[in-house]
Motif scaffolding. Structure first.
Motif, PDB file in Angstrom:
ATOM      1  N   THR A   1      28.825  43.872  46.681  1.00  0.00           N
ATOM      2  CA  THR A   1      29.597  43.137  47.681  1.00  0.00           C
ATOM      3  C   THR A   1      29.011  43.273  49.073  1.00  0.00           C
ATOM      4  O   THR A   1      29.383  42.530  49.978  1.00  0.00           O
ATOM      5  CB  THR A   1      31.050  43.628  47.711  1.00  0.00           C
ATOM      6  OG1 THR A   1      31.065  45.032  47.989  1.00  0.00           O
ATOM      7  CG2 THR A   1      31.732  43.365  46.379  1.00  0.00           C
ATOM      8  N   CYS A   2      28.091  44.228  49.270  1.00  0.00           N
ATOM      9  CA  CYS A   2      27.482  44.460  50.576  1.00  0.00           C
ATOM     10  C   CYS A   2      26.062  44.953  50.364  1.00  0.00           C
ATOM     11  O   CYS A   2      25.779  45.690  49.408  1.00  0.00           O
ATOM     12  CB  CYS A   2      28.288  45.499  51.365  1.00  0.00           C
ATOM     13  SG  CYS A   2      27.554  45.984  52.955  1.00  0.00           S
TER      14      CYS A   2
ATOM     15  N   TRP B   1      34.317  39.734  38.750  1.00  0.00           N
ATOM     16  CA  TRP B   1      33.710  39.428  40.052  1.00  0.00           C
ATOM     17  C   TRP B   1      34.791  39.270  41.114  1.00  0.00           C
ATOM     18  O   TRP B   1      34.661  39.755  42.232  1.00  0.00           O
ATOM     19  CB  TRP B   1      32.875  38.165  39.927  1.00  0.00           C
ATOM     20  CG  TRP B   1      31.706  38.078  40.869  1.00  0.00           C
ATOM     21  CD1 TRP B   1      31.591  38.636  42.113  1.00  0.00           C
ATOM     22  CD2 TRP B   1      30.485  37.381  40.625  1.00  0.00           C
ATOM     23  NE1 TRP B   1      30.372  38.327  42.667  1.00  0.00           N
ATOM     24  CE2 TRP B   1      29.679  37.553  41.779  1.00  0.00           C
ATOM     25  CE3 TRP B   1      29.994  36.610  39.580  1.00  0.00           C
ATOM     26  CZ2 TRP B   1      28.398  36.985  41.887  1.00  0.00           C
ATOM     27  CZ3 TRP B   1      28.724  36.053  39.683  1.00  0.00           C
ATOM     28  CH2 TRP B   1      27.944  36.239  40.827  1.00  0.00           C
TER      29      TRP B   1
ATOM     30  N   THR C   1      36.172  42.726  41.942  1.00  0.00           N
ATOM     31  CA  THR C   1      35.216  43.491  42.732  1.00  0.00           C
ATOM     32  C   THR C   1      35.213  43.035  44.184  1.00  0.00           C
ATOM     33  O   THR C   1      35.204  43.856  45.115  1.00  0.00           O
ATOM     34  CB  THR C   1      33.796  43.342  42.131  1.00  0.00           C
ATOM     35  OG1 THR C   1      33.800  43.843  40.798  1.00  0.00           O
ATOM     36  CG2 THR C   1      32.773  44.097  42.954  1.00  0.00           C
ATOM     37  N   THR C   2      35.242  41.724  44.391  1.00  0.00           N
ATOM     38  CA  THR C   2      35.237  41.185  45.745  1.00  0.00           C
ATOM     39  C   THR C   2      36.507  41.562  46.495  1.00  0.00           C
ATOM     40  O   THR C   2      36.467  41.849  47.705  1.00  0.00           O
ATOM     41  CB  THR C   2      35.075  39.653  45.708  1.00  0.00           C
ATOM     42  OG1 THR C   2      33.882  39.321  44.984  1.00  0.00           O
ATOM     43  CG2 THR C   2      34.982  39.077  47.117  1.00  0.00           C
TER      44      THR C   2
ATOM     45  N   THR D   1      27.898  37.465  48.635  1.00  0.00           N
ATOM     46  CA  THR D   1      27.978  38.361  47.492  1.00  0.00           C
ATOM     47  C   THR D   1      26.582  38.403  46.884  1.00  0.00           C
ATOM     48  O   THR D   1      25.779  37.483  47.117  1.00  0.00           O
ATOM     49  CB  THR D   1      29.037  37.886  46.479  1.00  0.00           C
ATOM     50  OG1 THR D   1      29.183  38.859  45.438  1.00  0.00           O
ATOM     51  CG2 THR D   1      28.668  36.541  45.872  1.00  0.00           C
TER      52      THR D   1
ATOM     53  N   ASP E   1      38.512  38.594  49.652  1.00  0.00           N
ATOM     54  CA  ASP E   1      38.794  40.018  49.758  1.00  0.00           C
ATOM     55  C   ASP E   1      40.073  40.233  50.567  1.00  0.00           C
ATOM     56  O   ASP E   1      40.644  39.297  51.129  1.00  0.00           O
ATOM     57  CB  ASP E   1      37.599  40.787  50.345  1.00  0.00           C
ATOM     58  CG  ASP E   1      37.272  40.403  51.778  1.00  0.00           C
ATOM     59  OD1 ASP E   1      38.203  40.156  52.574  1.00  0.00           O
ATOM     60  OD2 ASP E   1      36.076  40.359  52.134  1.00  0.00           O
TER      61      ASP E   1
ATOM     62  N   SER F   1      26.071  48.671  50.155  1.00  0.00           N
ATOM     63  CA  SER F   1      27.013  49.305  49.244  1.00  0.00           C
ATOM     64  C   SER F   1      26.328  50.359  48.378  1.00  0.00           C
ATOM     65  O   SER F   1      25.159  50.218  47.992  1.00  0.00           O
ATOM     66  CB  SER F   1      27.652  48.241  48.344  1.00  0.00           C
ATOM     67  OG  SER F   1      28.509  48.832  47.399  1.00  0.00           O
TER      68      SER F   1
ATOM     69  N   LYS G   1      36.193  44.734  48.436  1.00  0.00           N
ATOM     70  CA  LYS G   1      35.108  44.847  49.414  1.00  0.00           C
ATOM     71  C   LYS G   1      35.581  45.567  50.673  1.00  0.00           C
ATOM     72  O   LYS G   1      36.669  45.300  51.198  1.00  0.00           O
ATOM     73  CB  LYS G   1      34.592  43.444  49.770  1.00  0.00           C
ATOM     74  CG  LYS G   1      33.419  43.416  50.736  1.00  0.00           C
ATOM     75  CD  LYS G   1      32.921  41.983  50.908  1.00  0.00           C
ATOM     76  CE  LYS G   1      31.741  41.920  51.867  1.00  0.00           C
ATOM     77  NZ  LYS G   1      31.147  40.565  51.915  1.00  0.00           N
TER      78      LYS G   1
END
Length: 346
Positions: A285-286, A316, A319-320, A275, A18, A289, A323
């Motif tokens: 990611t969290c 993926w 998306t990361t 993840t 990230d 989230s 984060k």
């Protein structure tokens, strides 16, 4: 809520990195949102509306996504969670298939332990390396008050079976509830020390289905330390954390330790290496989230297999990259996730 990844400026690293310098090496995989307990801090007495079977990833889809994570994205540890992961009928087969991947990831399981004792050897043979078992009380009545089920003997049997099967160190997860089981903290530690288990206290988090969590009702990490220190001498074990969520303390000089996971009052977001994949194929990611990224649509969209795998990997990574730096629980604008813990995966 669906995430819209933006990977501008990310670079060409194959890993899940990230913009804050963190790399995800640990994948939490939820196998089901169903559970055979009804813990008061997680779900209502009548349970929840479970996700339809057709919305969940099949065993083949699940293993495929995990394969992409391990072989293309650098994931090194897979932890299977739920709901209650033992309710997933194909669990042993999933473990065996993931354990056959090269490079081989470490395989672990977070469970309430019900039904584990009779299957411990099966899971070890399939490739299970480590286990965390939830145990919030040693008193049968208090256990039933928290879980709404009278199943304490099953959990104790699971701990013993895990140790016998070689899943050492066996870890215990505990959530303390004010006025319910918080007085048991020293007894739980004594029990763990006597049996050679590793104990981890976890601050209650805002992930309950009823959205009734409050900071005032939560037993904090400071309070947990105070309760334990009334009977034991605790000294910080500063070199032991190394990105792990638990702050470790040596008990009476060691070598035994006890851990406290202070997700709320002492967040460790800066060292997060996780993840998450929900049972219905969403990337998170969290834990907290409110946004998710859909992999299931790619899996079921058709097309050449290698292109699908690369599309999953690319999405993926993007998306990361987006984060957030932290979960923001202390921010006045914080909103609890729509999904409860049972649907996200612990």
């Amino acid at each position: 809520m669906s995430a819209t990844p933006d990977a501008a400026g990310r670079g060409d690293s194959p890993h899940l990195i990230d913009r804050h310098g963190r790399r995800a090496r640990d994948l939490r995989v939820s196998l089901t949102d169903r559970c055979n307990l009804r813990c008061t801090y997680c779900m209502p007495a009548d349970g929840l509306d479970w996700q339809p079977a057709g919305e969940l990833l099949t065993d083949d889809e699940l293993v495929r996504v995990i394969t992409v994570a391990v072989q293309r994205l650098g994931i090194e540890e897979i932890r299977f969670t739920g709901g209650e992961p033992l309710l997933r009928k194909g669990l042993a087969g999933i473990l065996a298939r993931v354990g056959a991947l090269r490079p081989r990831p470490e395989l672990s399981l977070t469970t309430n332990g019900i039904g584990f004792a009779r299957r411990a050897d099966e899971f070890v043979a399939a490739g299970l390396d480590r286990i965390n078992i939830s145990l919030d009380s040693l008193d049968a009545d208090t256990f039933e008050r928290i879980t709404r089920r009278r199943r304490l003997p099953d959990v104790l049997a699971a701990l013993e079976a895990a140790a016998t099967a070689g899943l050492t160190p066996v870890k215990i997860n505990v959530v303390l509830l004010r006025g319910v089981n918080d007085h048991e903290a020293p007894d739980l530690l004594r029990f763990a020390l006597d049996h050679g288990y590793q104990l981890r206290f976890i601050e209650q988090m805002p992930l309950d289905a009823g959205h009734i969590w409050s900071r005032e009702r939560m037993v904090t990490a400071d309070e947990i330390q105070q309760r334990l220190s009334a009977r034991f001498d605790l000294t910080p074990d500063p070199g032991a954390r190394l990105g792990e969520p638990a702050e470790l303390f040596r008990v009476d000089g060691g070598p035994a330790t006890v851990g406290i996971i202070a997700s709320v009052t002492r967040p460790f977001c800066g060292d997060c290496d996780r993840t998450r994949l929900t049972a219905d194929g969403q990337i998170r990611t969290c834990l907290f989230s409110r946004a998710e990224t859909d992999l299931r649509a790619i899996l079921r969209g058709g097309g050449p297999a290698d292109r699908i795998d690369e599309d999953i990997a690319r999405l993926w990574r993007a998306t990361t990259w987006g984060k957030l730096p932290g979960h923001g629980i202390d921010d006045p604008s914080f909103l609890q996730p729509d999904r409860p813990m049972s649907a996200i995966g612990g």
